[in-house]
Motif scaffolding. Structure first.
Motif, mmCIF file in Angstrom:
data_model
loop_
_atom_site.group_PDB
_atom_site.id
_atom_site.type_symbol
_atom_site.label_atom_id
_atom_site.label_comp_id
_atom_site.label_asym_id
_atom_site.label_seq_id
_atom_site.Cartn_x
_atom_site.Cartn_y
_atom_site.Cartn_z
ATOM 1 N N GLU A 175 -23.491 13.945 -74.424
ATOM 2 C CA GLU A 175 -22.797 14.979 -75.185
ATOM 3 C C GLU A 175 -23.158 14.921 -76.667
ATOM 4 N N GLN A 176 -23.385 13.712 -77.169
ATOM 5 C CA GLN A 176 -23.777 13.584 -78.576
ATOM 6 C C GLN A 176 -25.144 14.192 -78.844
ATOM 7 N N THR A 177 -26.039 14.099 -77.881
ATOM 8 C CA THR A 177 -27.379 14.673 -78.059
ATOM 9 C C THR A 177 -27.454 16.127 -77.609
ATOM 10 N N HIS A 178 -26.337 16.652 -77.114
ATOM 11 C CA HIS A 178 -26.265 18.057 -76.703
ATOM 12 C C HIS A 178 -25.011 18.687 -77.317
ATOM 13 N N PRO A 179 -25.047 18.929 -78.616
ATOM 14 C CA PRO A 179 -23.876 19.493 -79.298
ATOM 15 C C PRO A 179 -23.440 20.802 -78.643
ATOM 16 N N GLY A 180 -22.137 20.923 -78.487
ATOM 17 C CA GLY A 180 -21.604 22.134 -77.877
ATOM 18 C C GLY A 180 -21.540 22.089 -76.363
ATOM 19 N N VAL A 181 -22.008 20.988 -75.743
ATOM 20 C CA VAL A 181 -21.950 20.839 -74.287
ATOM 21 C C VAL A 181 -20.836 19.855 -73.939
ATOM 22 N N HIS A 182 -19.976 20.277 -73.049
ATOM 23 C CA HIS A 182 -18.846 19.457 -72.605
ATOM 24 C C HIS A 182 -18.997 19.240 -71.102
ATOM 25 N N VAL A 183 -19.127 17.977 -70.674
ATOM 26 C CA VAL A 183 -19.293 17.655 -69.264
ATOM 27 C C VAL A 183 -17.931 17.310 -68.668
ATOM 28 N N VAL A 184 -17.578 18.004 -67.612
ATOM 29 C CA VAL A 184 -16.338 17.738 -66.888
ATOM 30 C C VAL A 184 -16.707 17.147 -65.533
ATOM 31 N N VAL A 185 -16.171 15.969 -65.245
ATOM 32 C CA VAL A 185 -16.447 15.285 -63.979
ATOM 33 C C VAL A 185 -15.244 15.426 -63.064
ATOM 34 N N GLN A 186 -15.475 15.886 -61.864
ATOM 35 C CA GLN A 186 -14.430 15.871 -60.851
ATOM 36 C C GLN A 186 -14.780 14.799 -59.839
ATOM 37 N N ASN A 187 -13.904 13.812 -59.749
ATOM 38 C CA ASN A 187 -14.132 12.684 -58.839
ATOM 39 C C ASN A 187 -13.309 12.890 -57.583
ATOM 40 N N LEU A 188 -13.980 12.977 -56.444
ATOM 41 C CA LEU A 188 -13.335 13.258 -55.173
ATOM 42 C C LEU A 188 -13.456 12.066 -54.232
ATOM 43 N N PRO A 189 -12.503 11.876 -53.340
ATOM 44 C CA PRO A 189 -12.660 10.832 -52.319
ATOM 45 C C PRO A 189 -13.843 11.181 -51.419
ATOM 46 N N LEU A 190 -14.580 10.173 -51.014
ATOM 47 C CA LEU A 190 -15.725 10.410 -50.146
ATOM 48 C C LEU A 190 -15.310 11.144 -48.877
ATOM 49 N N THR A 191 -14.141 10.810 -48.336
ATOM 50 C CA THR A 191 -13.697 11.426 -47.092
ATOM 51 C C THR A 191 -13.410 12.919 -47.241
ATOM 52 N N ALA A 192 -13.166 13.378 -48.478
ATOM 53 C CA ALA A 192 -12.845 14.788 -48.706
ATOM 54 C C ALA A 192 -14.018 15.577 -49.267
ATOM 55 N N MET A 193 -15.071 14.872 -49.684
ATOM 56 C CA MET A 193 -16.145 15.506 -50.446
ATOM 57 C C MET A 193 -16.887 16.573 -49.635
ATOM 58 N N HIS A 194 -17.246 16.264 -48.414
ATOM 59 C CA HIS A 194 -18.051 17.185 -47.616
ATOM 60 C C HIS A 194 -17.303 18.495 -47.382
ATOM 61 N N GLU A 195 -16.048 18.399 -46.965
ATOM 62 C CA GLU A 195 -15.252 19.604 -46.724
ATOM 63 C C GLU A 195 -15.049 20.397 -48.010
ATOM 64 N N LYS A 196 -14.828 19.680 -49.118
ATOM 65 C CA LYS A 196 -14.649 20.350 -50.413
ATOM 66 C C LYS A 196 -15.897 21.140 -50.791
ATOM 67 N N LEU A 197 -17.054 20.571 -50.556
ATOM 68 C CA LEU A 197 -18.312 21.250 -50.882
ATOM 69 C C LEU A 197 -18.499 22.503 -50.026
ATOM 70 N N LEU A 198 -18.217 22.393 -48.739
ATOM 71 C CA LEU A 198 -18.368 23.554 -47.865
ATOM 72 C C LEU A 198 -17.389 24.665 -48.247
ATOM 73 N N THR A 199 -16.174 24.282 -48.593
ATOM 74 C CA THR A 199 -15.188 25.271 -49.036
ATOM 75 C C THR A 199 -15.640 25.933 -50.328
ATOM 76 N N ALA A 200 -16.158 25.144 -51.251
ATOM 77 C CA ALA A 200 -16.630 25.684 -52.526
ATOM 78 C C ALA A 200 -17.838 26.590 -52.326
ATOM 79 N N PHE A 201 -18.705 26.233 -51.372
ATOM 80 C CA PHE A 201 -19.855 27.088 -51.078
ATOM 81 C C PHE A 201 -19.387 28.444 -50.558
ATOM 82 N N ALA A 202 -18.432 28.422 -49.624
ATOM 83 C CA ALA A 202 -17.922 29.673 -49.057
ATOM 84 C C ALA A 202 -17.220 30.517 -50.110
#
Length: 411
Positions: free
Chosen positions: A36-63
């Motif tokens: 972020e320091q080398t990319h002024p104006g860029v804000h990175v947001v991390v969403q941390n998901l449980p591994l057991t929920a990740m696959h379903e979350k991705l498919l839902t987000a794709f749809a």
């Protein structure tokens, strides 16, 4: 979900969304201040998901057209999201990159991200499964080194079992896990699937050799006919000497260091999986960074991929998580070079192979595990089990794949 700073991003900032899971999702936020320091104006947001929920979350987000810009994907998930058309091809980015260079990555790991000739991910961290073993129990059985080929492994297990007695064993091969058999089978020259990955190949001579070795361990009573839910935990039982060999991955280095008593810390080590005639290989594992086609910030997502792929960041990530670096050059520093338990992984990573690159692979692997369990527990013949396994793979799991490919060929 957590953001990398407590304040909400200003309206003029570009928000870059990164999804990750497990310890990696927790650790990556500690790396991104510099980005972020080398990319002024860029804000990175991390969403941390449980591994057991990740696959379903991705498919839902794709749809729902709600995918992030960048994501941590398990290597075996890459084929599925590539087939869906969700992933951005990355070869053009790599061609222009001074950071991500194919020759610095383990070949088998890199190949997990290549689907039908197109690159869809960059390896973030790597793993493979190999032998964790008790040096003292092996020495007591008359061996001063880990087994280096299949015959030596057989002799070592037989000798350890004789020493251990009726209520202890040479190896633990949990019957509810497909990974031990998979890693034995993937060493073979015969592929696990045939005809362009549209049919099972489990009746092949190669897979039969792997299954015979696996079943032999149970029939000779080198291994208990148990699942991992039937013991308290593998670390305690390993420490008690209930078994001397265990096939597992690098995440257990830290667990064994933490969980085994001090007096046993010099009594265990790791070694590459033995092959038929020398050191074998294993399945290429780990996770990659992938950019989604729907991202409005693909160039920035690629720059974040490059940042996380840098040698310094790979080494910092290893220190935070214990995840093994994807780049060979990132292994060239003291903390990992002086750790005796990682050396075997470095050796085996040069010989790993990708699992079949089809979206249905995890279903197939589970059927493979069930077939092996029927042979071990139920006394079903290997011929019958493998014939049924190929039929299930061909007629149920991969039938739709063949139909789609045939329809595409007619167009």
């Amino acid at each position: 979900m957590f953001a990398l700073c407590a304040c909400a991003p200003a309206s003029h900032e570009t928000t870059l969304k990164l999804w990750a899971f497990g310890p990696e999702g927790e650790a990556v936020g500690k790396l991104l201040t510099e980005f972020e320091q080398t990319h002024p104006g860029v804000h990175v947001v991390v969403q941390n998901l449980p591994l057991t929920a990740m696959h379903e979350k991705l498919l839902t987000a794709f749809a729902g057209d709600a995918l992030p810009d960048l994501c941590q994907l398990g290597n075996t998930w890459i084929p599925e999201f590539a087939v869906l058309g969700a992933l951005e091809p990355l070869q053009a980015y790599v061609d222009q990159s001074e950071v991500v260079r194919r020759e610095d990555y383990f070949a088998g790991i890199w190949d997990t991200n290549v689907i039908d000739g197109a690159l869809y991910g960059v390896s973030w961290y790597v793993d493979t499964r190999l032998l964790f073993y008790r040096k003292d129990l092996l020495a007591a059985a008359g061996f001063d080194h880990a087994p280096r080929d299949g015959d030596e492994w057989r002799r070592a297990m037989a000798a350890i079992k004789r020493n251990q007695g009726a209520d202890r064993y040479a190896i633990f091969l949990p019957l509810n896990e497909f990974e031990p058999l998979l890693n034995l089978a993937i060493q073979q020259s015969d592929p696990l699937l045939r005809d362009g990955d549209t049919r099972g190949n489990f009746e092949s001579a190669g897979f039969r050799r792997a299954l015979d070795f696996y079943v032999e361990a149970f029939r000779e009573h080198w291994a208990p006919s148990m699942s991992n839910t039937q013991i308290a935990n593998v670390w305690d039982e390993f420490g008690k000497g209930y078994f001397a060999f265990y096939i597992t991955g690098p995440w257990n280095i830290g667990e064994f260091k933490r969980r085994l008593p001090a007096e046993l810390q010099g009594s265990w080590s790791t070694a590459p999986l033995p092959g038929a005639h020398g050191p074998g290989g294993g399945a290429a594992g780990g996770a990659s960074l992938a950019i989604f086609r729907t991202s409005r910030h693909k160039q920035l997502a690629w720059e974040l991929t490059e940042f996380l792929s840098g040698v310094k960041q790979q080494q910092r990530f290893y220190m935070l998580t214990g995840d093994l670096p994807a780049r060979r050059s990132a292994w060239d520093f003291g903390a990992i070079q002086t750790d005796e338990y990682t050396r075997a992984f470095r050796t085996q990573l040069e010989r790993v192979k990708p699992t079949p690159k089809v979206p249905e692979w995890e279903r197939i692997a589970n059927e493979m595990q069930l077939a092996a369990e029927r042979v071990v527990r139920g006394g079903e013949s290997a011929d019958t089990a493998l014939r049924a396994l190929d039929a299930k793979v061909d007629d149920v799991i991969l039938a739709k794949r063949r139909a789609l490919l045939a329809a595409r060929a007619r167009q």
